[in-house]
Design an enzyme around this catalytic site. Sequence first.
Site, PDB file in Angstrom:
ATOM      1  CG  ASP A  25      -1.597   1.303   1.505  1.00 29.75           C
ATOM      2  OD1 ASP A  25      -1.945   1.597   2.667  1.00 29.75           O
ATOM      3  OD2 ASP A  25      -1.788   2.057   0.518  1.00 29.75           O
ATOM      4  CG  ASP A  33      -1.334   1.359  -3.769  1.00 29.47           C
ATOM      5  OD1 ASP A  33      -1.546   1.975  -2.696  1.00 29.47           O
ATOM      6  OD2 ASP A  33      -0.196   1.120  -4.213  1.00 29.47           O
ATOM      7  CG  ASP A 102      -7.844 -13.710 -11.744  1.00 28.64           C
ATOM      8  OD1 ASP A 102      -7.296 -14.062 -10.686  1.00 28.64           O
ATOM      9  OD2 ASP A 102      -8.702 -14.402 -12.342  1.00 28.64           O
ATOM     10  CG  ASP A 198     -12.328 -16.628 -11.228  1.00 19.72           C
ATOM     11  OD1 ASP A 198     -11.591 -16.974 -10.294  1.00 19.72           O
ATOM     12  OD2 ASP A 198     -13.561 -16.482 -11.094  1.00 19.72           O
ATOM     13  CD  GLU A 238      -9.895 -21.311  -9.930  1.00 17.47           C
ATOM     14  OE1 GLU A 238     -10.795 -20.689 -10.510  1.00 17.47           O
ATOM     15  OE2 GLU A 238      -9.762 -21.322  -8.695  1.00 17.47           O
ATOM     16  CG  HIS A 311      -6.661 -15.788  -4.659  1.00 19.61           C
ATOM     17  ND1 HIS A 311      -6.236 -16.441  -5.811  1.00 19.61           N
ATOM     18  CD2 HIS A 311      -7.993 -15.672  -4.769  1.00 19.61           C
ATOM     19  CE1 HIS A 311      -7.281 -16.686  -6.584  1.00 19.61           C
ATOM     20  NE2 HIS A 311      -8.361 -16.237  -5.977  1.00 19.61           N
ATOM     21  CG  ASP A 312      -9.203 -19.168  -4.079  1.00 26.99           C
ATOM     22  OD1 ASP A 312      -9.396 -19.497  -5.271  1.00 26.99           O
ATOM     23  OD2 ASP A 312      -9.584 -18.103  -3.574  1.00 26.99           O
TER      24      ASP A 312
END
Length: 531
Positions: A25, A33, A102, A198, A238, A311-312
């Site tokens: 950030d 960001d 993504d 995705d 994915e 991230h999952d």
Amino acid sequence: MLDTTKKNWWKQAVVYQVYPKSFADTTGSGEGDLSGITAHLDYLAQLGVDILWLSPIYASPQKDNGYDVADFCAVDPRYGTLEDFAALTAAAAERGIRVMMDMVLNHTSSEHTWFREAVSDPGSSRRKFYIWSDQADSATSVFGDPAWTWSEEAGQYYYSSFSPHQPDLEWRNPEVRQAIYGVMRFWLRQGVAGFRLDAVPFISKDLAAGKRCQGPELHTYLQEMRRALGPDVILGGEDTEADLDDVLLYTDPSRAELNWIFEFGFEDYDRRNFDKWQPVPLDVEGLKQHYAKWQTELAPRGRMALFVGNHDTPRIVSRWGDDTRWRRESATAIATAVYLLEGNVVLYQGEEIGMTNTAMPITSYDDLETLNFWRSQLAAGAEEAEVLWAVHASSRDNARTPMQWTGGPQAGFTTGTPWLPVNPNCARINVQAAEADPDSVLHYYRRLLKLRKAEPALAGGTFRAAETAGSPVFAYTRTLGDDEIQVACNLSAEQQESPFSGGTLLLGNYPEGSGPLRPYEARVIRAACAK
Ligand code: TEU
């Protein structure tokens, strides 16, 4: 730096997934960001990254942290502007790094203008962009919600594979497909190299037959997409449901569909019946057989992504390794075992410094899947302590705690209050400390990725599993002509016999490598027989 003019340059590319909200950030907002990513490009280049995959940065109400898109062609102000994106891609290109977006194909946010129009005007062409019904069956979504949601305004139910905030697009409508291809062309004009697709199997379903993904039109759509975008756009799909035959259909070059698939077979080996909320000790034998099968049967004809995190999924060193006593050794042994196979290496932010799971009070969790699980389990009468244990072990938020840059306030991620608490172990697990420690996970990852790029046998050599049945040693050879590279990784905290002896140590996570394999020891050896 890879020569991207070569036909299959992408095959040797090291991909690094950034979850922008948690990476860096620069404004004090507490959320990462685009400028934060640009500020760390030298770090990524030094790691050996060739492609950055950005999790969604599109305009979004953030119900699923950006996987609920309200405008595919706008950068969400929390991440910056299209100009910031242009600055990122230009600065990345100066370092030989390309950018992948993504692409959330299967659904939009319920706040997307397409959906708002579909709801408010039954006669609108947008109505047919979504899946409607006058009645609802008892189907549930991936996140545990009812799959059908009543819209009073629309006077019908709409279908969502994931959450009511994410109404599914009707891919049988050619206007939907063309609209998505148009979005992809927009980002290609911004200079991106391709897309992570995705939840790709969900775009084709046969709901009447109870089939919520991998429907009959899936490959037809993907071949149409490939024709629309051209042969050089990188497409990585994915598919959490894919088996070996599926991945061959997706990635056999003769079918002109995708470049690689993220398949999740590895999830089977520390999850009971693939139930993410029931983690069990890693079944190394099952894992070895899985990879051996995929390497011998897929590698010659198709392509898989080699990854141990995203991230999952909870942090791999906490899932498969030992994130306390043997954190460094187990993180580096797992990376060696997986990333010297044949396929596309895809790293997830933070794994390269051995970031671990976190254990927060339930009030700190953000992930809608996690909170659905918590509420539904308690409603079913489960013990709070048991459910919290499962949340700590399996929540997607384990992978989303802010990147740990320093041991200072908020791990150097933000000068504000982070949207998700920083893992308290950032005091000792952080990039700054790793840079200063020649034996750190970070320095090992750099050496591992450099070795992978330097050795042709690791790029395209034939895989052969070593004889280690019944032992927690994952060992194999990669052979190209007269060259044979031996990889032996002890995925346990006990000493184990190595199937290899002699040869020249090319890389190891212990000072020297001979004799039995010490706890979580990894060795990469050029075989003595190699010329
Ligand atoms: O996930 C697709 C998917 O299949 C999910 O089951 C995912 O594996 C699940 O979150 C695991 O617990 C993709 C994205 O990776 C995920 O972050 C999104 O929430 C989802 O699609 C909807 O866009």
